[in-house]
Design an enzyme around this catalytic site. Structure first.
Site, mmCIF file in Angstrom:
data_model
loop_
_atom_site.group_PDB
_atom_site.id
_atom_site.type_symbol
_atom_site.label_atom_id
_atom_site.label_comp_id
_atom_site.label_asym_id
_atom_site.label_seq_id
_atom_site.Cartn_x
_atom_site.Cartn_y
_atom_site.Cartn_z
ATOM 1 N N GLY A 13 0.825 -1.209 0.000
ATOM 2 C CA GLY A 13 0.000 0.000 0.000
ATOM 3 C C GLY A 13 0.854 1.251 0.000
ATOM 4 N N ALA A 14 1.957 1.196 -0.746
ATOM 5 C CA ALA A 14 2.954 2.275 -0.658
ATOM 6 C C ALA A 14 2.853 3.292 -1.793
ATOM 7 C CB ALA A 14 4.362 1.679 -0.592
ATOM 8 N N ARG A 16 0.747 5.721 -1.726
ATOM 9 C CA ARG A 16 0.457 7.033 -1.111
ATOM 10 C C ARG A 16 0.446 6.935 0.401
ATOM 11 N NH1 ARG A 16 -5.499 7.119 -0.676
ATOM 12 N NH2 ARG A 16 -6.333 5.317 -1.759
ATOM 13 N N ASP A 63 -2.288 -7.112 -5.221
ATOM 14 C CA ASP A 63 -3.380 -7.069 -4.248
ATOM 15 C C ASP A 63 -2.967 -8.008 -3.122
ATOM 16 O OD1 ASP A 63 -5.627 -7.520 -2.717
ATOM 17 O OD2 ASP A 63 -6.968 -7.891 -4.410
ATOM 18 N N VAL A 64 -2.755 -7.464 -1.923
ATOM 19 C CA VAL A 64 -2.211 -8.284 -0.836
ATOM 20 C C VAL A 64 -3.164 -9.398 -0.393
ATOM 21 C CG1 VAL A 64 -0.674 -6.491 0.037
ATOM 22 C CG2 VAL A 64 -2.995 -6.689 0.987
ATOM 23 N N SER A 142 -3.635 0.240 14.715
ATOM 24 C CA SER A 142 -4.275 1.549 14.827
ATOM 25 C C SER A 142 -4.781 1.732 16.248
ATOM 26 C CB SER A 142 -5.478 1.606 13.867
ATOM 27 O OG SER A 142 -6.290 2.735 14.140
ATOM 28 N N TYR A 154 -12.964 -2.661 11.126
ATOM 29 C CA TYR A 154 -11.586 -2.134 11.135
ATOM 30 C C TYR A 154 -10.927 -2.321 12.503
ATOM 31 C CZ TYR A 154 -7.940 1.477 10.295
ATOM 32 O OH TYR A 154 -6.760 2.174 10.149
ATOM 33 N N ALA A 157 -10.026 -5.919 12.955
ATOM 34 C CA ALA A 157 -8.849 -6.277 12.143
ATOM 35 C C ALA A 157 -7.570 -5.727 12.774
ATOM 36 C CB ALA A 157 -9.016 -5.738 10.719
ATOM 37 N N LYS A 158 -7.632 -4.477 13.245
ATOM 38 C CA LYS A 158 -6.422 -3.854 13.806
ATOM 39 C C LYS A 158 -6.041 -4.484 15.152
ATOM 40 C CE LYS A 158 -5.354 -0.918 10.560
ATOM 41 N NZ LYS A 158 -4.303 -1.344 9.601
HETATM 42 P P1 NAP Z 1 -4.274 5.456 2.403
HETATM 43 O O1 NAP Z 1 -3.780 6.845 2.174
HETATM 44 O O2 NAP Z 1 -5.700 5.145 2.119
HETATM 45 O O3 NAP Z 1 -3.328 4.441 1.621
HETATM 46 C C1 NAP Z 1 -3.558 3.070 1.665
HETATM 47 C C2 NAP Z 1 -2.895 2.414 0.481
HETATM 48 O O4 NAP Z 1 -3.169 0.997 0.541
HETATM 49 C C3 NAP Z 1 -3.465 2.913 -0.859
HETATM 50 O O5 NAP Z 1 -2.397 3.203 -1.741
HETATM 51 C C4 NAP Z 1 -4.290 1.738 -1.330
HETATM 52 O O6 NAP Z 1 -4.356 1.580 -2.736
HETATM 53 C C5 NAP Z 1 -3.507 0.570 -0.765
HETATM 54 N N1 NAP Z 1 -4.294 -0.662 -0.750
HETATM 55 C C6 NAP Z 1 -5.592 -0.830 -0.389
HETATM 56 N N2 NAP Z 1 -5.972 -2.112 -0.548
HETATM 57 C C7 NAP Z 1 -4.892 -2.781 -1.019
HETATM 58 C C8 NAP Z 1 -4.655 -4.127 -1.387
HETATM 59 N N3 NAP Z 1 -5.614 -5.054 -1.300
HETATM 60 N N4 NAP Z 1 -3.414 -4.470 -1.827
HETATM 61 C C9 NAP Z 1 -2.440 -3.541 -1.936
HETATM 62 N N5 NAP Z 1 -2.605 -2.252 -1.600
HETATM 63 C C10 NAP Z 1 -3.818 -1.867 -1.156
HETATM 64 O O7 NAP Z 1 -4.053 5.018 3.942
HETATM 65 P P2 NAP Z 1 -3.039 5.533 5.068
HETATM 66 O O8 NAP Z 1 -3.755 6.542 5.886
HETATM 67 O O9 NAP Z 1 -1.720 5.854 4.479
HETATM 68 O O10 NAP Z 1 -2.952 4.201 5.974
HETATM 69 C C11 NAP Z 1 -1.921 3.244 5.835
HETATM 70 C C12 NAP Z 1 -2.088 2.194 6.928
HETATM 71 O O11 NAP Z 1 -2.066 2.825 8.208
HETATM 72 C C13 NAP Z 1 -3.403 1.430 6.852
HETATM 73 O O12 NAP Z 1 -3.211 0.096 7.236
HETATM 74 C C14 NAP Z 1 -4.264 2.159 7.866
HETATM 75 O O13 NAP Z 1 -5.291 1.320 8.340
HETATM 76 C C15 NAP Z 1 -3.228 2.479 8.925
HETATM 77 N N6 NAP Z 1 -3.604 3.599 9.793
HETATM 78 C C16 NAP Z 1 -3.828 4.857 9.297
HETATM 79 C C17 NAP Z 1 -4.176 5.883 10.157
HETATM 80 C C18 NAP Z 1 -4.432 7.293 9.697
HETATM 81 O O14 NAP Z 1 -4.835 8.118 10.522
HETATM 82 N N7 NAP Z 1 -4.227 7.616 8.430
HETATM 83 C C19 NAP Z 1 -4.319 5.620 11.525
HETATM 84 C C20 NAP Z 1 -4.095 4.337 11.991
HETATM 85 C C21 NAP Z 1 -3.736 3.332 11.122
HETATM 86 P P3 NAP Z 1 -5.481 2.349 -3.618
HETATM 87 O O15 NAP Z 1 -5.097 3.768 -3.564
HETATM 88 O O16 NAP Z 1 -5.352 1.765 -4.979
HETATM 89 O O17 NAP Z 1 -6.782 2.038 -2.942
#
Ligand code: NAP
Length: 253
Positions: A13-14, A16, A63-64, A142, A154, A157-158
């Site tokens: 998921g890298a 963005r 797709d993971v 999370s 969510y 899962a977390k």
């Molecule tokens: P994000 O901006 O939505 O980025 C997530 C990335 O994961 C996107 O590039 C997405 O691809 C990709 N992805 C989704 N499903 C996938 C799959 N099946 N296989 C491969 N890639 C996939 O999220 P983020 O905020 O950076 O979050 C990253 C991680 O941190 C997540 O696990 C999230 O639950 C965790 N987290 C985030 C926060 C927060 O406040 N942001 C807080 C706690 C935990 P697409 O763009 O193509 O969908």
């Protein structure tokens, strides 16, 4: 990095957000980095940013939650960049809803990406780690693992990822493999922007309300998580394993 050998990392998921920042940081630390993401073009763009900055990176559409795609992707990384001994299970999605409105599809989609994805990726890479007698796995949990309205899927899962982390730490420790989780609080990314939209406020209003409850008085940034991941995968962090590190600007538990 105080590495004796160049390491190869996979960050899922890298394309963005937190994943992209972590991929950039690990590359700056001297690791070769494979960017896995659903969106091939975005993954490639993220990898190109790293190579433009002088790092080594490739971007692959994986797709993971897809077992075959994970196997293929991990094998390609081993061939093109070297044995992947560092893994950051970061890919994530939200399908928020109150329980009575949550569909089976919402439940399964979240479990598949976070839990099945982390399982498939860890299983596919562990052989390279145990062979190398070195490995680092970091799972993105999370603060929602502690419970959060509208996130039954969510948060389950977390929280599940925390148990997964501790179990892998116990199983893989004797091979020099550490497994830890980072549990971020509020981090400004597209994911949290989507949450603001869902609850019907602007991102600025959403951020202001949350920052009021964060002891350090600011929103988290993707680099805050990348910095923590950089420490956990470093050579010197070999005695830190099975831990959940809350990176939330203050205590949460
Ligand atoms: P994000 O901006 O939505 O980025 C997530 C990335 O994961 C996107 O590039 C997405 O691809 C990709 N992805 C989704 N499903 C996938 C799959 N099946 N296989 C491969 N890639 C996939 O999220 P983020 O905020 O950076 O979050 C990253 C991680 O941190 C997540 O696990 C999230 O639950 C965790 N987290 C985030 C926060 C927060 O406040 N942001 C807080 C706690 C935990 P697409 O763009 O193509 O969908």
């Amino acid at each position: 990095m105080t590495s004796t050998a160049p390491r190869t990392a996979i960050v899922t998921g890298a394309a963005r957000g937190i994943g992209a920042a972590t991929a950039r940081r690990l590359a700056a630390d001297g690791l070769a980095v494979a960017v896995f993401d659903l969106d091939e073009a975005a993954g490639l763009a993220s990898a190109e940013q790293i190579t433009a900055a002088g790092g080594r990176a490739i971007g692959l559409a994986v797709d993971v939650a897809d077992e075959e795609a994970v196997q293929r992707g991990v094998s390609r990384v081993a061939e093109e960049l070297g044995a992947p001994t560092v893994l950051v299970n970061n890919a994530g999605i939200l399908r928020d809803n109150l329980l009575f409105k949550m569909t089976v599809g919402d439940w399964d989609a979240v479990m598949n990406v976070h839990l099945r994805g982390a399982f498939l990726m860890s299983r596919a890479t562990q052989k390279y780690m145990t062979e190398a007698k070195f490995g680092r796995i970091v799972n993105l949990s999370s603060t929602s693992a502690l419970g959060n309205r509208g996130q039954a899927n969510y948060s389950a899962a977390k929280a599940g990822l925390q148990g997964f982390t501790k179990t892998l730490a116990i199983e893989l420790g004797k091979f020099g493999v550490t497994v830890n989780a980072i549990a971020p609080g509020f981090i400004a990314t597209d994911m949290t922007a989507a949450t603001a939209e869902r609850v019907g406020v602007t991102f600025e209003q959403f951020t202001e309300a949350l920052v009021g409850q964060i002891p350090v008085g600011r929103a988290g940034q993707p680099d805050d998580i990348a910095h923590t991941a950089s420490f956990l995968v470093s050579e010197g962090a070999g005695f830190v394993s099975g831990q959940v590190i809350y990176v939330a600007g203050g205590p949460t538990d």
